[in-house]
Scaffold this active site. Structure first.
Site, PDB file in Angstrom:
ATOM      1  N   LYS A 104      72.344 -16.719  24.350  1.00 28.53           N
ATOM      2  CA  LYS A 104      71.832 -16.030  25.754  1.00 28.53           C
ATOM      3  C   LYS A 104      72.299 -14.522  25.665  1.00 28.53           C
ATOM      4  CE  LYS A 104      70.763 -20.352  27.988  1.00 28.53           C
ATOM      5  NZ  LYS A 104      71.604 -21.347  28.639  1.00 28.53           N
ATOM      6  N   GLN A 138      76.553 -22.849  32.416  1.00 30.28           N
ATOM      7  CA  GLN A 138      75.953 -23.558  31.122  1.00 30.28           C
ATOM      8  C   GLN A 138      76.338 -25.038  31.518  1.00 30.28           C
ATOM      9  OE1 GLN A 138      74.106 -22.476  28.371  1.00 30.28           O
ATOM     10  NE2 GLN A 138      73.695 -24.573  28.068  1.00 30.28           N
ATOM     11  N   ASP A 158      68.388 -19.334  36.550  1.00 36.31           N
ATOM     12  CA  ASP A 158      68.252 -20.524  35.849  1.00 36.31           C
ATOM     13  C   ASP A 158      67.177 -21.442  36.862  1.00 36.31           C
ATOM     14  OD1 ASP A 158      69.014 -21.357  33.274  1.00 36.31           O
ATOM     15  OD2 ASP A 158      70.748 -22.275  33.840  1.00 36.31           O
TER      16      ASP A 158
END
Ligand code: NAD
Length: 295
Positions: free
Chosen positions: A54, A98, A121
């Site tokens: 990422k 994460q 997200d």
């Protein structure tokens, strides 16, 4: 019939290039780069790989990547304090924590604490609600990637029968809402669905998000159906390195389907491309910057 393979890698590359062009303009206009903060707690090897890729994709798009690492035994309060700092930091446009998080930390508390307008997200309940009622917010990256692949393949989805297998909050449910927003006729199947093959056989569009290797067989499909395989399963083939397969049995499905995503190289690459896209969109909204292209 042999299905055409939907090239998610190429689609992701094209989206990333489009984002990079917009980022160049954004930087010229605002004098700063969009910024994505990624937080990793602990040492989970798979999570570390995701975080690294990422960060790399963020930098390649001309954006700033802020990487924060906390030890596996970090207290929940420490992570919440970091999330608060990032939420208040004007150089940060996107925040991603994460998952999974270690057991002493309540993941839903952390996700709820992220500023919804930086929640690239799309897991914060505010964004889940926005998606549900069709307000602009952030759509989770994997569902958004699936929608983009589907629209590129089928054009308008109005009136098509879509069957989604899986009802998770991060994949199945948001995909169902997005397809409803496109006026498809949506069925969500799950572990308690009766006669799954018969349900799937009705579908013009099949999205498999189950986590069971090669579960969906070719003879479950309506001829010509478009199949999006979200599953990522590692299976041991006895040669040391595990093989990556999806939730769809690619060999038999590609005899019946019209088009199908491969695993790897289908939905996976679109997920990161959509994260980069969401970060740019966040930066643009925060600065009142007008994007030239619809991303
Ligand atoms: P999950 O375990 O949260 O949900 C799985 C869903 O499948 C559940 O809703 C369950 O009801 C359903 N299910 C389980 N067994 C079933 C059965 N026998 N018949 C019908 N339905 C059944 O999983 P998830 O997080 O939604 O992920 C699904 C898959 O997608 C996994 O393989 C995961 O690795 C993959 N994934 C890929 C990406 C990507 O970037 N490509 C992103 C997220 C998840």
């Amino acid at each position: 019939m042999t299905a055409s393979t939907i090239d998610g890698k190429a689609a992701a590359l094209a989206l990333r290039e489009q984002v990079r062009d917009e980022v160049l303009r954004f930087r010229d206009t605002t004098g700063r780069a969009p910024g994505l903060a990624v937080v990793l707690v602990g040492e989970d090897p798979a999570s570390a790989i995701y975080v690294r890729s990422k960060g790399k994709a963020t930098r390649e798009a001309g954006m700033e990547s802020f990487e924060h690492k906390l030890p596996a035994d970090a207290a929940e309060d420490e992570l919440l304090a970091l999330v608060d700092r990032l939420s208040a930091d004007p150089t940060v446009d996107g925040i991603l924590v994460q998952l999974p998080l270690p057991p002493q930390i309540d993941a839903s508390k952390v996700i709820t604490r992220i500023d919804p307008d930086k929640d690239v997200d799309g897991f914060n309940p505010v964004n889940a609600g926005r998606v549900a009622i069709g307000l602009p917010g952030f759509v989770p990256c994997t569902p958004l990637g699936c929608l983009k692949l589907l629209k590129a393949e089928r054009g308008r989805l109005t009136g098509l029968d879509a069957v989604i297998i899986g009802r998770s909050n991060i994949v199945g449910k948001p995909i169902a809402l997005l397809l409803l927003g496109e006026s498809a006729t949506v069925t969500v199947a799950h572990s308690r669905t009766r006669d799954l093959p018969e349900v799937v056989r009705r579908a013009d569009i099949v999205i498999a998000a189950v986590g069971r290797p090669e579960m969906v067989k070719g003879d479950w499909l309506k001829p010509g159906a478009t199949v999006i395989d979200v599953g990522i399963n590692r299976i041991d083939v006895g040669e040391g390195t595990p093989r990556l397969v999806g939730d769809v049995d690619f060999a038999s499905a590609s005899e019946i389907a019209g088009a199908i995503t491969p695993v790897p190289g289908g939905v996976g690459p679109m997920t990161i491309a959509c994260l980069i896209r969401n970060t740019l969109v966040s930066a643009a909204r925060r600065e009142g910057f007008e994007l030239e292209t619809s991303l």
